[in-house]
Design an enzyme around this catalytic site. Structure first.
Site, PDB file in Angstrom:
ATOM      1  N   TYR A 194      -3.057  -8.016  -3.512  1.00  0.00           N
ATOM      2  CA  TYR A 194      -2.354  -6.460  -4.035  1.00  0.00           C
ATOM      3  C   TYR A 194      -1.297  -6.558  -4.671  1.00  0.00           C
ATOM      4  O   TYR A 194      -0.221  -7.747  -4.243  1.00  0.00           O
ATOM      5  CB  TYR A 194      -2.567  -5.644  -2.968  1.00  0.00           C
ATOM      6  CG  TYR A 194      -1.672  -6.250  -1.467  1.00  0.00           C
ATOM      7  CD1 TYR A 194      -0.550  -5.593  -1.297  1.00  0.00           C
ATOM      8  CD2 TYR A 194      -2.437  -6.953  -0.853  1.00  0.00           C
ATOM      9  CE1 TYR A 194       0.017  -6.313  -0.216  1.00  0.00           C
ATOM     10  CE2 TYR A 194      -1.707  -7.519   0.378  1.00  0.00           C
ATOM     11  CZ  TYR A 194      -0.667  -6.703   0.777  1.00  0.00           C
ATOM     12  OH  TYR A 194       0.373  -7.264   1.937  1.00  0.00           O
ATOM     13  N   HIS A 222      -2.663   1.482   6.813  1.00  0.00           N
ATOM     14  CA  HIS A 222      -1.337   1.638   6.230  1.00  0.00           C
ATOM     15  C   HIS A 222      -1.068   2.545   4.921  1.00  0.00           C
ATOM     16  O   HIS A 222      -1.747   2.067   4.200  1.00  0.00           O
ATOM     17  CB  HIS A 222      -0.683   0.038   6.340  1.00  0.00           C
ATOM     18  CG  HIS A 222      -0.952  -0.737   7.096  1.00  0.00           C
ATOM     19  ND1 HIS A 222      -1.084  -2.137   7.117  1.00  0.00           N
ATOM     20  CD2 HIS A 222      -1.129  -0.363   8.693  1.00  0.00           C
ATOM     21  CE1 HIS A 222      -1.474  -2.606   8.488  1.00  0.00           C
ATOM     22  NE2 HIS A 222      -1.418  -1.669   9.539  1.00  0.00           N
TER      23      HIS A 222
END
Length: 470
Positions: free
Chosen positions: A136, A73
């Site tokens: 993240y 992604h």
């Protein structure tokens, strides 16, 4: 595999520009371990040099089984990835437009490593231990209006060497159906917005930057910078640079009640709105300043770090705009003088008078240098391309400073007319009979130019010749 303790914070470059692998110090004892996962001051310091990317969200993906595989992604934001517990095999693919499209980097990450993933680089991983927590930080929020790019995990072109074959692991149906590299639409660069696109500088910026899907040229009809709805007028996180070529420049009209209001609205209120947007969204703001921020009393050229001392309303609004823009973390202030470009200006007026047989009176006690708009546009491009240090840059032609009277004589001579037809007059005498307000002019408009840096300049006389003969 145990977490590595005792590392020194360090950064390792990868084949993908902007993708940085980090070693993190992890401190452990019988109780467990501790690490500074993200430390802005240390990680943006020289030697590490991560961008201060301004994270707005912290996400955690927990994976209970070995072989869980996710990706590839690429999102329109930056991402800082680390592992809280467990271990992963990570693969990153450059899906941005450019020469490195399709470049691949792989590495194993445990709690002692992290990676900074820039906007447009595809991110994927496969868990190598059970109960792996993948964390993240991102510097934007998900939006249905944003541009996303995906690549199939099994693409034969990038040929990622997954430790566990993909037919033996858990993958979502959505990830399995992502396109091959040949069918991927690359992530375009962040947008560049140019305001004041129909002005002299705006037209030069069109010629310099060209027409691309990611460059937007806006006039006031397209975007009202004084609108209270400006914050919602664009998805500003998609923009990387705003070049504000819009300004109020009627220096004498600015001394009237109506002109004063308009000058402050365009040169201060609008600039403050752009500065707020740029700061909130990590945008680089390019601002055009003026010699009118000085009173012109200095003996010698004005340096880029000179204290401001404006005289009239126009100069005051430009100085206020400079002070506002200087607070934006990513800013370039380009200070210019006596701007000449495509449109009505002093040089064109003198050439027209010469051709029509009119002998002008021109002031001979104001000294400066002409600045040609292609040089300003080229300097902006140079500053952005070089990621030059943020701050103030003087941008004018180089060569011996001239008065307006001298320049008028040069125009007459270059166009084949007798320069003796031009008469010199003092500023006070020139405006002595004016029945409308007159703005005070700086007598000295000479700016000190560092022509060894990213500023694009040329000899003023050569530029004038080329301008009139072009």
């Amino acid at each position: 595999m145990a977490t590595a303790f005792g590392k020194t914070l360090s950064a390792r470059e990868t084949p993908i520009p902007g993708l940085v692998l980090l070693d993190l110090p992890v401190h452990g004892d019988s109780r467990g371990w501790f690490k500074e996962n993200w430390q802005r001051e240390k990680m943006s310091a020289p030697g590490i040099d991560l961008p201060d990317f301004g994270p707005v969200q912290n996400n955690i993906s927990f994976n209970d089984a070995v072989g869980t595989t996710r990706g590839i992604h690429a999102e329109p934001w930056d991402k800082y990835v680390s592992v809280a517990t467990g271990r992963i095999f990570g693969a990153w693919v450059d899906l941005r437009e450019g020469e490195t499209f399709g470049a691949v980097f792989t590495a194993e990450l445990d709690p002692s490593t992290a990676i900074f993933v820039p906007r447009g680089v595809g991110n994927s991983y496969q868990t190598l231990e059970p109960d792996t927590a993948y964390t993240y930080l991102v510097n934007d929020h998900w939006s249905p209006d944003a541009t996303y790019t995906f690549l199939n995990l099994a693409d034969e072109t990038v040929a990622i060497g997954w430790p566990i074959p993909l037919d033996e692991v858990e993958i979502s149906a959505k990830d399995q159906n992502h396109p091959r590299l040949a069918d991927v639409v690359p992530m375009p660069p962040k947008k560049v917005l140019v305001t004041g696109a129909n002005g002299q500088l705006g037209r030069a910026l069109r010629a310099e930057f060209g027409d691309h899907p990611w460059i937007e040229y806006a006039t006031r009809a397209d975007l009202d910078l004084t609108s209270p709805d400006l914050d919602a007028a664009r998805r500003w996180r998609d923009y990387g640079t705003i070049i504000n070529a819009a300004a109020y420049t009627k220096v004498d009209v600015a001394e009237t009640a109506e002109g004063r209001t308009e000058a402050w609205a365009a040169n201060v209120t609008a600039v403050a709105a752009l500065a707020r947007i740029a700061t909130a969204n990590g945008i680089t703001l390019v601002h055009i300043s003026s010699d009118y921020v000085f009173d012109g009393t200095k003996d010698g050229a004005y340096s880029a770090d000179e204290s401001l001392s404006p005289l009239g309303v126009y100069g005051q609004t430009k100085a206020a705009g400079d002070a506002i823009v200087a607070t934006v973390p990513r800013h370039y202030i380009l200070r210019t003088s006596w701007v000449i470009g495509d449109g009505a200006n002093f040089v064109r007026t003198m050439a027209s008078l010469a051709e029509r047989g009119i002998d002008p009176r021109v002031v001979n006690d104001q000294v400066g240098r002409l600045t040609f708009t292609p040089d300003i546009a080229a300097t902006i491009q140079s500053l952005l391309d070089a990621a030059a240090p943020y701050g103030v840059y003087n941008v004018t032609g180089i060569g011996t400073p001239r008065t307006w009277y001298d320049i008028a004589r040069d125009v007459f001579a270059i166009t084949g007319h007798d320069p003796e037809r031009v008469a010199g007059v003092s500023t006070d005498d020139y405006f002595a009979t004016s029945t409308t307000p007159v703005a005070p002019r700086p007598r000295n408009s000479v700016l000190l130019v560092d022509d060894a840096g990213p500023v694009v300049t040329g000899d003023m006389e050569e530029r004038l010749n080329a301008y009139l003969q072009g």
